[in-house]
Design an enzyme around this catalytic site. Structure first.
Site, mmCIF file in Angstrom:
data_model
loop_
_atom_site.group_PDB
_atom_site.id
_atom_site.type_symbol
_atom_site.label_atom_id
_atom_site.label_comp_id
_atom_site.label_asym_id
_atom_site.label_seq_id
_atom_site.Cartn_x
_atom_site.Cartn_y
_atom_site.Cartn_z
ATOM 1 N N ARG A 23 0.826 -1.200 0.000
ATOM 2 C CA ARG A 23 0.000 0.000 0.000
ATOM 3 C C ARG A 23 0.862 1.254 0.000
ATOM 4 N NH1 ARG A 23 -0.268 3.710 3.484
ATOM 5 N NH2 ARG A 23 -2.024 5.070 3.658
ATOM 6 N N HIS A 28 2.778 6.214 -2.311
ATOM 7 C CA HIS A 28 3.879 7.175 -2.340
ATOM 8 C C HIS A 28 4.667 7.165 -3.650
ATOM 9 C CE1 HIS A 28 3.069 8.218 1.768
ATOM 10 N NE2 HIS A 28 3.158 6.947 2.128
#
Length: 64
Positions: A23, A28
């Site tokens: 995730r 990011h």
């Protein structure tokens, strides 16, 4: 006796770390994501995760 949520956490501890790490990469580094690699992870790991979840559900139902 441990509560069901604690047993689920212990059962999935290793999976949760990997899921959280994946995730983090998706959130990011989203501009550099290889969609083929993401799909490969889904196809390889989702069936196993589903089986583990079904096992937990069955075990919790059997205990109640």
């Amino acid at each position: 006796m441990r509560c069901p949520c604690e047993r689920v956490f212990i059962f999935f501890k290793g999976y949760l770390r990997k899921i959280a790490g994946f995730r983090d990469v998706l959130i990011h580094d989203y501009l550099q994501i290889d969609l083929d690699e993401v799909w490969d992870v889904i196809e390889r790991n989702l069936p196993d995760l589903k089986q583990k979840i079904l096992q937990i559900i069955q075990k919790l139902e059997d205990e109640s």
